[in-house]
Design an enzyme around this catalytic site. Structure first.
Site, PDB file in Angstrom:
ATOM      1  N   TYR A 142     -10.488   1.492  15.912  1.00  0.00           N
ATOM      2  CA  TYR A 142      -9.648   2.088  14.858  1.00  0.00           C
ATOM      3  C   TYR A 142      -9.653   3.617  15.001  1.00  0.00           C
ATOM      4  O   TYR A 142      -8.594   4.259  14.996  1.00  0.00           O
ATOM      5  CB  TYR A 142     -10.167   1.666  13.477  1.00  0.00           C
ATOM      6  CG  TYR A 142      -9.297   2.135  12.336  1.00  0.00           C
ATOM      7  CD1 TYR A 142      -8.121   1.467  12.011  1.00  0.00           C
ATOM      8  CD2 TYR A 142      -9.644   3.263  11.572  1.00  0.00           C
ATOM      9  CE1 TYR A 142      -7.307   1.911  10.959  1.00  0.00           C
ATOM     10  CE2 TYR A 142      -8.843   3.700  10.535  1.00  0.00           C
ATOM     11  CZ  TYR A 142      -7.679   3.026  10.228  1.00  0.00           C
ATOM     12  OH  TYR A 142      -6.878   3.460   9.195  1.00  0.00           O
ATOM     13  N   GLY A 178       0.785  -1.237   0.000  1.00  0.00           N
ATOM     14  CA  GLY A 178       0.000   0.000   0.000  1.00  0.00           C
ATOM     15  C   GLY A 178       0.815   1.285   0.000  1.00  0.00           C
ATOM     16  O   GLY A 178       1.763   1.458  -0.782  1.00  0.00           O
TER      17      GLY A 178
HETATM   18  P1  NAI Z   1      -1.797  -1.889   3.707  1.00  0.00           P
HETATM   19  O1  NAI Z   1      -2.534  -2.999   4.382  1.00  0.00           O
HETATM   20  O2  NAI Z   1      -1.698  -1.916   2.227  1.00  0.00           O
HETATM   21  O3  NAI Z   1      -0.310  -1.810   4.305  1.00  0.00           O
HETATM   22  C1  NAI Z   1      -0.092  -1.831   5.684  1.00  0.00           C
HETATM   23  C2  NAI Z   1       1.222  -2.539   5.951  1.00  0.00           C
HETATM   24  O4  NAI Z   1       1.387  -2.601   7.377  1.00  0.00           O
HETATM   25  C3  NAI Z   1       1.264  -3.994   5.413  1.00  0.00           C
HETATM   26  O5  NAI Z   1       2.410  -4.228   4.630  1.00  0.00           O
HETATM   27  C4  NAI Z   1       1.271  -4.819   6.681  1.00  0.00           C
HETATM   28  O6  NAI Z   1       1.997  -6.056   6.556  1.00  0.00           O
HETATM   29  C5  NAI Z   1       1.928  -3.871   7.671  1.00  0.00           C
HETATM   30  N1  NAI Z   1       1.599  -4.301   9.029  1.00  0.00           N
HETATM   31  C6  NAI Z   1       0.369  -4.531   9.544  1.00  0.00           C
HETATM   32  N2  NAI Z   1       0.466  -5.073  10.761  1.00  0.00           N
HETATM   33  C7  NAI Z   1       1.796  -5.170  11.034  1.00  0.00           C
HETATM   34  C8  NAI Z   1       2.535  -5.680  12.114  1.00  0.00           C
HETATM   35  N3  NAI Z   1       1.932  -6.246  13.180  1.00  0.00           N
HETATM   36  N4  NAI Z   1       3.874  -5.625  12.058  1.00  0.00           N
HETATM   37  C9  NAI Z   1       4.524  -5.114  10.976  1.00  0.00           C
HETATM   38  N5  NAI Z   1       3.871  -4.632   9.898  1.00  0.00           N
HETATM   39  C10 NAI Z   1       2.518  -4.670   9.927  1.00  0.00           C
HETATM   40  O7  NAI Z   1      -2.441  -0.545   4.260  1.00  0.00           O
HETATM   41  P2  NAI Z   1      -2.442   0.969   3.728  1.00  0.00           P
HETATM   42  O8  NAI Z   1      -3.796   1.246   3.255  1.00  0.00           O
HETATM   43  O9  NAI Z   1      -1.283   1.251   2.882  1.00  0.00           O
HETATM   44  O10 NAI Z   1      -2.314   1.737   5.119  1.00  0.00           O
HETATM   45  C11 NAI Z   1      -1.176   2.504   5.495  1.00  0.00           C
HETATM   46  C12 NAI Z   1      -1.568   3.358   6.691  1.00  0.00           C
HETATM   47  O11 NAI Z   1      -2.578   4.300   6.299  1.00  0.00           O
HETATM   48  C13 NAI Z   1      -2.160   2.580   7.874  1.00  0.00           C
HETATM   49  O12 NAI Z   1      -1.702   3.144   9.071  1.00  0.00           O
HETATM   50  C14 NAI Z   1      -3.655   2.809   7.735  1.00  0.00           C
HETATM   51  O13 NAI Z   1      -4.320   2.720   8.971  1.00  0.00           O
HETATM   52  C15 NAI Z   1      -3.679   4.216   7.183  1.00  0.00           C
HETATM   53  N6  NAI Z   1      -4.892   4.570   6.460  1.00  0.00           N
HETATM   54  C16 NAI Z   1      -5.312   3.829   5.375  1.00  0.00           C
HETATM   55  C17 NAI Z   1      -6.455   4.193   4.694  1.00  0.00           C
HETATM   56  C18 NAI Z   1      -6.948   3.464   3.489  1.00  0.00           C
HETATM   57  O14 NAI Z   1      -8.083   3.727   3.050  1.00  0.00           O
HETATM   58  N7  NAI Z   1      -6.191   2.571   2.879  1.00  0.00           N
HETATM   59  C19 NAI Z   1      -7.252   5.355   5.136  1.00  0.00           C
HETATM   60  C20 NAI Z   1      -6.709   6.066   6.249  1.00  0.00           C
HETATM   61  C21 NAI Z   1      -5.568   5.672   6.882  1.00  0.00           C
END
Ligand code: NAI
Length: 283
Positions: free
Chosen positions: A157, A12
């Site tokens: 969350y 992501g």
């Molecule tokens: P994603 O799921 O594509 O990437 C998140 C990454 O965090 C993954 O590679 C995952 O393996 C890693 N991760 C999760 N748990 C982990 C752990 N216990 N230890 C190590 N790594 C871990 O998510 P995305 O969408 O790129 O999210 C990035 C950030 O943006 C997050 O903090 C999310 O909460 C935030 N966010 C995302 C939104 C969305 O619509 N996608 C909206 C608002 C905020």
């Protein structure tokens, strides 16, 4: 060229940030549960300690910046609130505490923490859960959201992202952070089409709610655009940005909360405001 660390580097928005930084010639240490320079589980104290120590060793005690993008979404499940708190809150604040000396060693380090517009658009997030997180009491924060039943993960969350935003804003302006030349800011995305959102869209009930959610410009954002914002917030041009929350959400926050912010200090809070004004020691 700078040296950066990025959590959530395998997927992501974190992954997109890593790609953009490397394209610009920077050195990047990625942290994730898989496919990363440092493989660590940020939901456990042990994993977080390993991530801190591994980073400090890899960068030789000097960091020009950090992006904290690892996070978990509000998927269903009774155990989900705890996981959300451990990764989205502890997985940010513990790492930042551990990396602070390495950030202070750079001339003007910049940190971007991924918050969310869930902070201002999730209704009824209990203040007690946020306070418990800020007081490092995860058990209490878990208990506080139990009464919400099936919606507990969404509430947790929102609480995790509000607590981490507050932690960042409180610390950003202090001698240990701003005073040490470190710029600490938050990027608050709306719905961005990444694997996290795709998982939510795969559940029909969640998908219906997400698609109904008002986004004035329509549709979803994409990871590359958000990564550009993060890279900008790491750049020299962002040197005057400190303790800010940058919403990049297609207008949802403004749609729901247009009149809530900016807002003048209410008269009843004037004594506290004046106290802070006089004792700031900055400026
Ligand atoms: P994603 O799921 O594509 O990437 C998140 C990454 O965090 C993954 O590679 C995952 O393996 C890693 N991760 C999760 N748990 C982990 C752990 N216990 N230890 C190590 N790594 C871990 O998510 P995305 O969408 O790129 O999210 C990035 C950030 O943006 C997050 O903090 C999310 O909460 C935030 N966010 C995302 C939104 C969305 O619509 N996608 C909206 C608002 C905020």
């Amino acid at each position: 060229m700078g040296v950066y660390v990025v959590t959530g580097s395998a997927s992501g928005m974190g992954r997109a940030v890593v790609e953009k930084l490397r394209q610009r010639g920077h050195t990047v240490v990625g942290i994730d549960q898989r496919d990363a320079e440092i493989v660590a589980d940020l939901s456990t104290s042990r994993g977080r300690r390993a991530a801190i120590a591994g980073t400090l060793a890899a960068v030789d005690g000097h960091l020009d910046g950090a992006v904290l993008a690892a996070g978990v979404g509000p998927a269903p499940g009774a155990e989900r609130p705890r996981l959300i708190y451990e990764v989205n809150y502890r997985g940010v604040v513990e790492l930042l505490d551990g990396w602070r000396p390495a950030l202070a060693a750079a001339a003007e380090a910049k940190v971007v923490v991924f918050g969310s517009n869930a902070t201002t658009t999730t209704p009824a997030v209990p203040a007690r859960a946020i306070r418990a997180l800020l007081a490092e009491d995860i058990d209490k924060a878990v208990k506080t959201v139990r009464i919400f039943g099936r919606t507990a993960p969404a509430i947790a969350y929102g609480a995790s992202k509000i607590a981490v935003s507050r932690w960042v804003r409180r610390h950003a302006v202090t001698a240990e952070w701003a005073g040490a030349g470190i710029r600490l800011n938050l990027l608050a995305p709306g719905a961005i089409l990444t694997p996290l959102l795709e998982k939510q869209l795969a559940t029909p009930a969640e998908a219906a709610a997400i698609r109904r959610f008002p986004v004035p410009i329509g549709g979803f954002g994409n990871a590359g655009d958000l990564a550009e914002w993060a890279v900008f917030m790491l750049s020299d041009a962002a040197r005057f940005l400190c303790g800010s929350v940058v919403f990049v959400d297609g207008g949802s926050d403004a749609y729901f909360r247009a009149d809530d912010w900016p807002r003048a200090v209410p008269l009843r809070r004037l004594p506290g405001y004046l106290r802070r004004f006089r004792s700031s020691g900055v400026g």
